[in-house]
Design a protein around this motif. Structure first.
Motif, mmCIF file in Angstrom:
data_model
loop_
_atom_site.group_PDB
_atom_site.id
_atom_site.type_symbol
_atom_site.label_atom_id
_atom_site.label_comp_id
_atom_site.label_asym_id
_atom_site.label_seq_id
_atom_site.Cartn_x
_atom_site.Cartn_y
_atom_site.Cartn_z
ATOM 1 N N GLY A 44 49.610 -23.924 25.146
ATOM 2 C CA GLY A 44 50.180 -22.578 25.254
ATOM 3 C C GLY A 44 50.595 -22.205 26.666
ATOM 4 N N TRP A 45 50.631 -23.181 27.565
ATOM 5 C CA TRP A 45 50.927 -22.894 28.973
ATOM 6 C C TRP A 45 52.440 -22.788 29.225
ATOM 7 C CZ3 TRP A 45 47.458 -24.325 33.591
ATOM 8 C CH2 TRP A 45 46.116 -24.094 33.268
ATOM 9 N N ALA A 46 52.760 -22.372 30.434
ATOM 10 C CA ALA A 46 54.170 -22.222 30.834
ATOM 11 C C ALA A 46 54.490 -23.230 31.943
ATOM 12 C CB ALA A 46 54.412 -20.812 31.339
ATOM 13 N N LEU A 47 55.733 -23.661 31.948
ATOM 14 C CA LEU A 47 56.204 -24.591 32.984
ATOM 15 C C LEU A 47 57.451 -23.981 33.618
ATOM 16 C CD1 LEU A 47 56.523 -28.415 32.638
ATOM 17 C CD2 LEU A 47 58.435 -27.105 33.498
ATOM 18 N N ALA A 48 57.442 -23.868 34.944
ATOM 19 C CA ALA A 48 58.592 -23.305 35.654
ATOM 20 C C ALA A 48 59.223 -24.368 36.528
ATOM 21 C CB ALA A 48 58.134 -22.134 36.515
ATOM 22 N N THR A 49 60.548 -24.301 36.643
ATOM 23 C CA THR A 49 61.240 -25.246 37.519
ATOM 24 C C THR A 49 61.970 -24.490 38.621
ATOM 25 O OG1 THR A 49 63.273 -25.189 36.200
ATOM 26 C CG2 THR A 49 61.651 -26.854 35.615
ATOM 27 N N GLN A 50 62.078 -25.152 39.747
ATOM 28 C CA GLN A 50 62.937 -24.624 40.804
ATOM 29 C C GLN A 50 63.711 -25.800 41.374
ATOM 30 O OE1 GLN A 50 61.171 -23.077 44.349
ATOM 31 N NE2 GLN A 50 62.816 -21.609 44.644
ATOM 32 N N GLY A 51 65.030 -25.703 41.338
ATOM 33 C CA GLY A 51 65.837 -26.852 41.742
ATOM 34 C C GLY A 51 65.481 -28.039 40.866
ATOM 35 N N GLU A 52 65.174 -29.151 41.508
ATOM 36 C CA GLU A 52 64.916 -30.387 40.755
ATOM 37 C C GLU A 52 63.436 -30.604 40.476
ATOM 38 O OE1 GLU A 52 66.703 -33.673 42.775
ATOM 39 O OE2 GLU A 52 68.730 -32.967 42.308
ATOM 40 N N ARG A 53 62.603 -29.603 40.821
ATOM 41 C CA ARG A 53 61.152 -29.842 40.752
ATOM 42 C C ARG A 53 60.422 -28.903 39.812
ATOM 43 N NH1 ARG A 53 59.018 -33.147 44.825
ATOM 44 N NH2 ARG A 53 60.841 -34.099 45.741
ATOM 45 N N ILE A 54 59.223 -29.325 39.449
ATOM 46 C CA ILE A 54 58.333 -28.445 38.694
ATOM 47 C C ILE A 54 57.711 -27.493 39.708
ATOM 48 C CG2 ILE A 54 56.230 -28.306 37.299
ATOM 49 C CD1 ILE A 54 56.904 -31.139 36.232
ATOM 50 N N ALA A 55 57.968 -26.188 39.496
ATOM 51 C CA ALA A 55 57.525 -25.203 40.483
ATOM 52 C C ALA A 55 56.148 -24.655 40.156
ATOM 53 C CB ALA A 55 58.537 -24.045 40.546
#
Ligand code: NIG
Ligand code: FE
Length: 420
Positions: free
Chosen positions: A40-51
């Protein structure tokens, strides 16, 4: 290195995009659960990476607006990495397969000038453009199943010009399909006909001419060898590894595929990235890999197509903590199929891996086998945002159910590339 603060500033999330309510199969060994699950977690990205990777009620999630993808409980895995392929080739080896089905062994076909050398003839006759065109559908097939990074070897050219042609074609096909590529010089795949009876002279050409030019032109990251009764001896491979290392290239080997030639010990002694095949690996070889931290790359497709009976010592590898990767070995002779999911399935059904081990073998351990453990293979903050969103209720379905691919999105470096 991974910055723990990346993606959050105080209580706000600094990111370009967010996937929420996912079952994240992180394969992060620090997460205690099976598959490294963050439920149930969230994954955020910024540019080419996992933020950021955040729990469901994290305060940072509250103010983040768009774009947000609600995964509604769907699974996300790291992007797949096929860490052993020969996907650039010319011609067809269907007639070899027909012969093998009548009982003629692979080694006998090779001695008659078929096998690898028949693909060499066809590959030499093709231009770089023709090789790219022929390889494209194979890489597309891998990408459609979730491959975001692929290793591609040369080895069907066996002259400096033809090996360079293959490596250039490998770079182009990966660019076209939108997959990261790790290229490998496998000039020591077979002794070419013009060097018949003079294998040591050919090894000199590989060491003194091919390796230096490949290193100078940055056409490969690693050098591979076929250490086998029908190919190159341990002392010949030793010379090639020494030359590779002196030019800053990593090393790896096709070892113990058809006989035990002590190739795994050789690769381990040189701190190789991986030792591949390993059907005839013995206890001493297992210990050598364990000590060196070299990845054991399992290629059950070649075992299946060659109708081998000897299986790699998976139990001993597991007990000794040797990382096990799984790859297709996609090639026209011994493993003519472009499906990493089928390779994972075979690793389970034929070799006895668990589905979790097979999936780890095509993600975390495959990244390690390509020298990419720092930047890929798991879902961890700071790593490349290469991941897959699946319409499955359990990750074992990805390995178990073949014929249709329940892949919703393939995200590569934070972007969903156009459908390949
Ligand atoms: O990984 N073992 C050597 N090389 C390939 C086979 C290549 C071929 O037969 O064309 C392999 O199985
Ligand atoms: Fe191979």
């Amino acid at each position: 290195m991974i910055a723990p603060h990346i993606g959050t500033r105080g209580m706000s999330l600094v990111a370009d995009a967010l996937w929420i309510d996912a079952k994240l199969a992180t394969f992060d060994p620090r997460v205690g659960a099976a598959f490294g699950l963050r439920d149930g977690w969230a994954l955020a990205t910024q540019g080419e990476r996992i933020a950021a990777i955040l729990p469901p009620n994290a305060p940072e999630l509250r103010d983040f607006r768009e774009p947000v993808t609600d995964c509604a409980g769907k699974w996300i895995t790291p992007g797949f990495i096929d860490c052993h392929t020969h996907l650039v080739w010319g011609g067809s080896r269907a007639s070899d397969w027909e012969l093998r089905l009548t009982g003629v062994p692979y080694t006998e076909i090779a001695k008659r000038g078929g096998g690898i050398l028949s693909t060499v003839r066809a590959t030499r006759a093709m231009s770089e453009d023709e090789l790219v065109a022929a390889a494209m559908p194979r890489l597309r097939a891998l990408a459609r199943e979730g491959v975001t990074c692929v290793e591609i070897k040369s080895g069907y050219g066996l002259t400096t010009a033809d090996e360079l042609k293959m490596l250039r074609a490998a770079g182009r096909v990966a660019d076209e399909v939108g997959v990261e590529v790790s290229r490998t010089l496998l000039a020591a795949h077979s002794v070419p006909p013009e060097f018949a009876g003079r294998a040591d002279d050919y090894v000199s050409l590989v060491c003194d001419e091919m390796i230096p030019v490949v290193a100078r032109e940055k056409l490969a990251e690693a050098v591979d060898v076929f250490c086998e009764s029908i190919a190159f001896t341990v002392p010949q491979c030793e010379r090639i590894f020494a030359a590779a290392k002196s030019h800053g290239l990593a090393v790896k080997g096709h070892v113990e595929q058809l006989t035990n030639s002590n190739g795994a010990e050789l690769v381990a002694r040189h701190g190789g990235w991986s030792a591949d095949h390993l059907e005839y690996l013995d206890e001493v070889g297992v210990q050598a890999l364990a000590k060196a931290g070299t990845v054991a790359v399992l290629l059950p497709g070649a075992y299946y197509f060659l109708r081998e009976n000897q299986k790699p010592p998976v139990g001993a590898l597991r007990d000794m903590g040797v990382p096990m990767a799984v790859a297709t070995d996609l090639n026209p002779g011994t493993s003519p199929f472009a499906s990493l999911r089928l390779a994972m399935n075979m690793a389970c059904v034929l070799y006895g891996l668990t589905p979790e081990e097979a999936l780890a073998g095509a993600t975390r351990e495959a990244a390690r086998a390509l020298g990419r453990a720092e930047r890929g293979g798991t879902l961890e903050v700071g790593k490349q945002a290469d991941f897959l969103v699946w319409d499955v209720t359990h990750p074992a379905e990805i390995v178990c159910q073949l014929g249709h691919t329940p892949l919703i999105d393939r995200v590569r470096r934070g972007k969903v590339p156009p459908v390949v």
